[in-house]
Design an enzyme around this catalytic site. Structure first.
Site, mmCIF file in Angstrom:
data_model
loop_
_atom_site.group_PDB
_atom_site.id
_atom_site.type_symbol
_atom_site.label_atom_id
_atom_site.label_comp_id
_atom_site.label_asym_id
_atom_site.label_seq_id
_atom_site.Cartn_x
_atom_site.Cartn_y
_atom_site.Cartn_z
ATOM 1 N N ASP A 17 -110.253 97.912 -56.322
ATOM 2 C CA ASP A 17 -109.561 97.726 -57.596
ATOM 3 C C ASP A 17 -108.753 98.990 -57.895
ATOM 4 O OD1 ASP A 17 -109.809 95.878 -60.292
ATOM 5 O OD2 ASP A 17 -109.432 97.991 -60.746
ATOM 6 N N GLU A 28 -105.033 93.139 -59.659
ATOM 7 C CA GLU A 28 -105.065 94.317 -58.788
ATOM 8 C C GLU A 28 -106.393 94.435 -58.058
ATOM 9 O OE1 GLU A 28 -106.315 95.777 -62.925
ATOM 10 O OE2 GLU A 28 -105.070 94.220 -62.061
#
Length: 423
Positions: free
Chosen positions: A294, A337
């Site tokens: 992430d 993301e």
């Protein structure tokens, strides 16, 4: 075509017969009496002598005639009278009634064939002409390719449509092994095996190589040809070019399994890969490591520079990660993301090294977002090793997700392991 040495017929016996007579040796005509030359509309003996009998046979009767020739050559055998369609030297279609028998020539088995012109029977002649016209009209207008091969895999007939698809004319293909046009010879053997096993195939997938070298996808529907003894005599059928359809199907599959922005596996596909990897882990008991990656503070990039710049960063991030992983690893986008990396058959130590390389390559070089803008960003990684007590892949994901939160809570830009935080 090379000519055989003149054949010495019995003294004027055959020449005087009112019935047409041919003598064949290895499928080549070495003698034709005057009646045969007349029936075949030959202006000179050279138009017949030395030629293959195949030159005069109608494509649909070829297999039957050749089977009889070969049977007579193998054993002393007399073939009963049968009707066949032939072409004369002027390509006029005729029907003949023929019988044949084995004929020894200098110790070699040949064939003596006697036949009569049956085309005077007007009704039969008209039907045959109509049938032949329909056959050629159908062959000339087909968009798919009709073909016929013999027992040795030699192409004996192919319709003109082949020129549009393969770039070869029919005459360039007839007489050549069908396997010459397969990029992988095993494909031809697999087709033959399937046809022999079932007697036919429908929509059998395959590929062929065009004259220009390009490979095309084809779909084949064919059936076995048996001779009069019930033995395999070849194959006939239809194949069609399905390259555009296959390209569309592959593109649809790619769109269904690929993340449009980054080009890696989408959420559905990467979770499917994780399911396969976990099943191999259960079955083979080898190690399996899962990362959730992430990007840290990615929302700030979107808020400050816009989503276009954020997309540029995501694509560059994936490019850097792909440089650090192996061909056997699977990388996919879970959403936003957040990304999933599957390290199959990988020890914890090796996985740790891969994770550290990813951390380093992300943080050490700013990301160029264009227009003179560059940003520095880091990534956090949650890692877990599969355990047999994990009943489902959702548990693996939960463990990696908990490890990711631990990495975030402890300062980001690091890799944390689920087992470490629970030990």
């Amino acid at each position: 075509m090379p000519k055989s040495a003149p054949f010495q017929a019995p003294p004027d016996t055959l020449d005087r017969l009112p019935v047409s007579v041919l003598i064949l040796l290895k499928e080549q005509i070495i003698y034709a009496n005057p009646a045969a030359l007349s029936l075949l509309q030959a202006d000179a003996p050279e138009q017949v002598l030395g030629h293959s009998v195949e030159d005069f046979l109608h494509p649909l009767d070829y297999q039957r005639v050749m089977a009889r020739i070969r049977r007579a050559e193998r054993t002393q055998f007399t073939n009963p009278p049968t009707e066949y369609r032939i072409y004369t030297c002027t390509r006029e279609l005729r029907i003949i009634g023929m019988m044949s028998t084995t004929y020894m020539i200098d110790g070699q088995p040949g064939l003596l064939a006697a036949f009569m012109d049956m085309t005077e029977r007007s009704v039969i002649e008209q039907r045959l002409r109509e049938s032949d016209e329909q056959f050629h009209r159908m062959m000339n207008t087909m968009q798919d390719v009709f073909y016929r091969t013999d027992a040795e895999g030699i192409t004996r007939f192919v319709c003109p449509a082949v020129k549009e698809i393969l770039g070869y004319t029919a005459s360039e293909i007839i007489g050549r092994p069908a396997s010459d046009f397969y990029p992988n010879p095993h494909d031809r053997e697999n087709l033959k095996k399937a046809i022999l096993g079932h007697g036919f195939v429908r929509d059998f997938p395959g590929q062929m190589r065009r004259k220009d070298g390009r490979i095309i996808d084809i779909s084949i529907s064919s059936t076995v040809i048996l001779d009069e003894e019930g033995k395999y005599a070849g194959v006939e059928g239809i194949w069609r070019d399905i390259t555009e359809r296959m390209q569309l199907e592959r593109e649809l599959e790619r769109l269904a399994t690929t993340d449009e922005l980054t080009g890696i596996a989408n959420r559905r596909q990467i979770l499917q890969q994780l399911d396969h990897a976990y099943k191999r882990f259960i079955r083979l008991n080898h190690s399996l490591v899962v990362f959730i990656l992430d990007l840290d503070f990615f929302k700030n990039v979107n808020d400050q520079y816009g989503h276009v710049s954020g997309d540029i960063l995501l694509k560059e991030f994936i490019a850097r990660v792909q440089q650090q992983i192996r061909e056997i690893d699977y990388l996919g986008r879970l959403g936003g993301e957040e990304f999933l990396l599957i390290l199959d058959e990988t020890s914890k130590e090796t996985a740790e090294q891969i994770g550290q390389r990813i951390l380093q390559v992300v943080r050490q070089t700013p990301f160029d977002l264009g227009a003179g803008v560059s940003v520095t960003i880091t990534v956090s990684i949650g890692a877990t090793s599969a355990c047999h007590k994990d009943a489902k892949i959702t548990e693996l994901l939960e463990h990696a997700d908990k490890a990711l939160y631990a990495a975030k809570d402890s300062g980001r830009n690091k890799i944390c392991w689920y087992c470490e935080q629970t030990s």
